[in-house]
Write a protein that holds these residues in place. Structure first.
Motif, mmCIF file in Angstrom:
data_model
loop_
_atom_site.group_PDB
_atom_site.id
_atom_site.type_symbol
_atom_site.label_atom_id
_atom_site.label_comp_id
_atom_site.label_asym_id
_atom_site.label_seq_id
_atom_site.Cartn_x
_atom_site.Cartn_y
_atom_site.Cartn_z
ATOM 1 N N ALA A 28 0.799 -1.077 0.040
ATOM 2 C CA ALA A 28 -0.009 -0.034 0.012
ATOM 3 C C ALA A 28 0.731 1.352 0.073
ATOM 4 C CB ALA A 28 -1.030 -0.008 1.312
ATOM 5 N N GLN A 29 2.085 1.150 -0.163
ATOM 6 C CA GLN A 29 3.038 2.269 -0.429
ATOM 7 C C GLN A 29 2.646 3.496 -1.416
ATOM 8 O OE1 GLN A 29 6.931 1.103 -1.234
ATOM 9 N NE2 GLN A 29 7.607 1.229 0.858
ATOM 10 N N GLY A 30 2.361 4.590 -0.769
ATOM 11 C CA GLY A 30 1.845 5.739 -1.543
ATOM 12 C C GLY A 30 0.119 5.714 -1.750
ATOM 13 N N ALA A 31 -0.335 4.656 -1.124
ATOM 14 C CA ALA A 31 -1.669 4.645 -1.286
ATOM 15 C C ALA A 31 -2.431 5.564 -0.135
ATOM 16 C CB ALA A 31 -2.398 3.367 -0.911
ATOM 17 N N THR A 32 -3.198 6.712 -0.480
ATOM 18 C CA THR A 32 -3.936 7.448 0.512
ATOM 19 C C THR A 32 -5.029 7.013 1.187
ATOM 20 O OG1 THR A 32 -4.660 8.512 -1.536
ATOM 21 C CG2 THR A 32 -2.473 9.539 -0.299
ATOM 22 N N ASN A 33 -5.555 6.075 0.466
ATOM 23 C CA ASN A 33 -7.043 5.742 0.915
ATOM 24 C C ASN A 33 -7.178 4.570 2.062
ATOM 25 O OD1 ASN A 33 -9.570 4.837 1.023
ATOM 26 N ND2 ASN A 33 -9.962 4.314 -1.234
ATOM 27 N N ALA A 34 -7.405 5.144 3.273
ATOM 28 C CA ALA A 34 -7.355 4.379 4.108
ATOM 29 C C ALA A 34 -8.155 3.217 4.367
ATOM 30 C CB ALA A 34 -7.553 5.150 5.634
ATOM 31 N N ALA A 59 -9.041 -2.769 3.523
ATOM 32 C CA ALA A 59 -9.436 -3.834 2.850
ATOM 33 C C ALA A 59 -8.300 -4.860 2.442
ATOM 34 C CB ALA A 59 -10.088 -3.440 1.648
ATOM 35 N N ILE A 60 -7.208 -4.510 1.988
ATOM 36 C CA ILE A 60 -6.037 -4.991 1.509
ATOM 37 C C ILE A 60 -5.751 -5.966 2.709
ATOM 38 C CG2 ILE A 60 -3.715 -5.114 0.733
ATOM 39 C CD1 ILE A 60 -4.191 -2.854 -0.672
ATOM 40 N N TYR A 61 -5.490 -5.199 3.941
ATOM 41 C CA TYR A 61 -5.110 -6.024 5.079
ATOM 42 C C TYR A 61 -6.026 -7.074 5.620
ATOM 43 C CZ TYR A 61 -3.961 -6.841 10.005
ATOM 44 O OH TYR A 61 -3.332 -7.084 11.032
#
Lengths: 416, 334
Positions: free
Chosen positions: B46-52, B57-59
């Motif tokens: 999620a590096q660079g992803a700003t959408n918490a 969800a990925i987690y």
């Protein structure tokens, strides 16, 4: 006891091993007293500086010059700047440019340089030449500028007010400085490593830490091994079965697997040198247990032990007074081997990347790990890893020599 | 063959118990690690992803994928079930590759490198040791110190030195990798040749290390046997020297075979480190990358496979030993 010790020291193998180890140990203790730099201080900007004496250029310009008229000075100067590979490269360029090969003699510096100066033009790029090669020739050309001049150079400093350069002195080609008079000289006998740290200072500290790890691991392993071996061998029965079950288990499961799993589980933050030593100690006791147990079983029914039993001595007393002296020689030998095995294990573990995590103390394994991660072998930076390997080999070699010596004293069949 | 069968079954049962214990350790130890490995991968992905919410969800998805959200016991049963199907889960660091896939691509490199090297080293070492014991004098004087020196050399030290002499300075052999970096594995002669050339340095570094230790062991065993009563007795009987030596070396060989079984584990660990030094694409390098990538399924899978490999090798040696040493059969028949 005294007789045994005298006999041990008469064995040449033991003596050589002992001396080597004591010398190493003394170096490790005395060196930090003389050279007090912190072992992990980053001193160089850039990595892998080759071994040598580093003399401050600024200070040497400022020192009083001595004039020495040495005949071969200019020849050496040219040779230093114009290496054989460069000469060959210049010839290649000239041939590619269209000069016939007979005209070029690469051993004649003056002739070669004259031809070069006449023909080379940095802006012409020969057909089929890579950009890197093209740039190499441009750099070579720059470095050759003024190589044949016999004049000195002028040292100038900018004026603080106007910014204009003002001459502050000249350096003639025959000027020399005495290194002893230059205030800033640092001897980097083994150069610097990938982080720019003094390898020698680091190595001495690493050897100290590694020996420490070996001693802790060896002591722990020998203590556990000895007590379990005595217990299993003397008490026997269920205790023996249980101990032997675990001992056999650990003998068969590859130790490296256990070490990897345990040190990975400990986690990065808590994996100090001491923890690693404990882990190594806890995973290497079983050889001692096996051997001690076997010896104790053969001793258990000897007459003097039975006599002791009949006299009503306690188990502890019997073990300490009647059995321990017979296994002592073996235990000493096992202890020595455990120390060297501990040092080796730490190194292997560190190479895998599971060694101690420290920012203050290097270990021999960590130095290997760093050198390998930064590709020192491929880059040909031998000073970053060969000394480490040699120190490790020297430690283990001295230990094994001591062990062989002891073996020869206690097992007469092996003597010459 | 009755005596043998009992010996085999005994050995087999013992190795099975050991394997179960190793399996348990393999499962438990890495899971004791502090910190959440899934959080690690998610952070990387999620590096660079700003959408918490996206990151969350990925987690969640990864947690379910690796079953790290279930209790330990549950995880264990899932693990056992999966391992028996040859499924070690996904690799954290090389996702979406599975652990089985990563291991499959590296295990043959390891097997083809280590076992031939250990066997060749063992054979050469024993021959040299036996010769040293028999000839003594000059040969022994040279061989012994050299073997002591070599066997004291750490396995990785030998690897590093061979690498820097023959790989980097003399450039006789390539210094790293299992085949040319410009190639894709394919069944052409060029590729096979590249593999052979890359094989040499790791192979000989393992062989050299093995030789030293074995030669020393064989020498002292053979010297011990040469002083036995049966040798003297045979001499008095007038039996030819050659024949006596045959007996002696057969007897001295037996402990060496047991020794081989016991030291396979150590040898393999040394060889794994040698692989890392030569960047050989085997299990050693896999473990290194798994450690750096905080990849516990891969570490656990790789160590399990190594354990299995070593146990099988030991079992084979033990079985061979049973055939070679007739006393085994005798003791089992009692």
């Amino acid at each position: 006891m005294r007789h045994t010790i005298r006999q041990v020291f008469r064995s040449s193998n033991f003596l050589i091993g002992f001396i080597v180890f004591v010398l190493l140990f003394a170096t490790v203790i005395i060196y930090p007293l003389i050279v007090t730099y912190p072992p992990l201080e980053i001193i160089s900007q850039g990595t892998f500086f080759p071994p040598g004496i580093y003399v401050n250029v600024y200070d040497s310009i400022g020192s009083t010059p001595y004039i020495l008229n040495l005949d071969d000075a200019s020849a050496k100067r040219i040779a230093g700047k114009l290496k054989n590979t460069d000469r060959q490269a210049m010839k290649d360029w000239l041939v590619a440019y269209g000069i016939s090969e007979d005209e070029i003699d690469i051993s004649d510096s003056a002739g070669l340089l004259r031809l070069w100066e006449v023909n080379y033009d940095p802006s012409t790029r020969l057909a089929g030449m890579t950009y890197a090669k093209h740039m190499y020739y441009q750099r070579l050309n720059t470095s050759l500028q003024g190589i044949l001049s016999s004049e000195g150079v002028i040292v100038a400093a900018p004026n603080a007010e106007t910014g204009a350069l003002e001459e502050t002195g000249t350096v003639k080609q025959s000027d020399y400085v005495n290194v002893n008079e230059v205030p800033n000289v640092r001897v980097l006998a083994l150069g610097t490593d990938n982080f720019g740290r003094d390898v020698l200072t680091e190595l001495v500290r690493a050897a100290a830490v590694s020996i420490e790890i070996g001693l802790i691991a060896g002591t722990l392993a020998t203590l556990i091994g000895l007590s379990l071996g005595l217990l299993a061998g003397y008490v026997g029965g269920l205790v023996d079965d249980i101990i032997m079950f675990f001992t056999n288990l650990l003998t068969v499961i590859p130790t490296i697997v256990l070490l990897i799993l345990i040190s990975y589980s400990i986690g990065q933050e808590r994996r100090g040198a001491f923890t690693i030593a404990l882990v190594i100690g806890f995973t290497s006791w079983f050889w001692t247990t096996r051997a001690v147990r076997a010896q104790v079983i053969s001793l258990r029914n000897r007459d003097h032990v039975n006599l002791s039993k009949l006299s009503g001595h306690s188990i502890v007393h019997i073990i300490v007074a009647d059995i321990l002296p017979y296994v002592a020689s073996y235990v000493v030998m096992a202890f020595i081997l455990q120390i060297s095995a501990g040092i080796l294990t730490e190194a292997s573990l560190s190479i895998i990347g599971l060694g101690p995590r420290t920012t203050t103390d290097p270990t021999l394994g960590l130095m290997m790990n760093w050198a390998l991660i930064y590709q020192a072998p491929i880059l040909g930076k031998w000073w970053a890893y060969i000394p480490v390997v040699l120190v490790i080999a020297l430690i283990t070699f001295s230990m094994n020599l001591m062990n062989t010596g002891l073996d020869q004293v206690f097992n007469p069949a092996l003597r010459e | 063959l009755k005596g043998y069968r009992r010996y085999f079954l005994n050995k087999l049962a013992w190795f099975a118990v050991t394997f179960v214990c190793a399996f348990l350790l393999n499962f438990i130890l890495p899971r004791l690690m502090p910190g959440d490995p899934v959080a690690g991968i998610v952070a990387r992905m999620a590096q660079g992803a700003t959408n918490a919410t996206g990151v969350q969800a990925i987690y969640r998805q990864y947690t379910e994928l690796f079953h790290t959200n279930e209790p330990m016991i549950q995880q264990f049963f899932i693990y056992v079930k999966n391992v028996f199907r040859g499924d070690f889960g996904f690799s954290f660091s090389q996702y979406p590759r599975t652990v089985a896939d990563v291991i499959k691509s590296s295990i043959w490199w390891t097997i083809c490198l280590q076992f031939p090297a250990i066997i060749v080293g063992w054979l050469i070492g024993n021959t040299l040791g036996a010769l040293a014991a028999y000839i003594r004098k000059g040969f022994d004087k040279v061989l012994m110190p050299v073997s002591i020196l070599v066997s004291n050399f750490p396995a990785f030290g030998m690897a590093v030195i061979l690498l820097s002499i023959f790989g980097v300075t003399l450039k006789w052999f390539p210094a790293s990798g299992g085949y040319g970096f410009d190639m894709i594995p394919n069944p052409s002669w060029k590729f096979v040749w590249s593999v052979i050339v890359h094989y040499q340095l790791p192979f000989w570094s393992i062989v050299l290390i093995t030789i030293g230790g074995q030669a020393i062991g064989m020498r002292s065993m053979a010297i011990y046997e040469l002083n036995e009563d049966y040798v003297k007795y045979s001499r008095f009987m007038g039996i030819k020297d050659r024949k006596i030596i045959g007996y002696v070396f057969r007897n001295a060989m037996l402990p060496q075979i047991t020794g081989l079984a016991l030291s396979i584990g150590t040898m393999v660990s040394g060889a794994l480190v040698a692989e890392i030094i030569f960047s050989y694409p085997g299990l050693g390098s896999t473990i290194l990358s798994a450690v750096t990538g905080q990849d516990y399924p891969l570490i656990s899978g790789a160590t399990l496979i190594i354990t299995l490999m070593v146990l099988v090798a030991m079992f084979v040696v033990d079985i061979l030993y049973g055939f070679i040493d007739p006393r085994i059969k005798a003791t089992q028949l009692d």
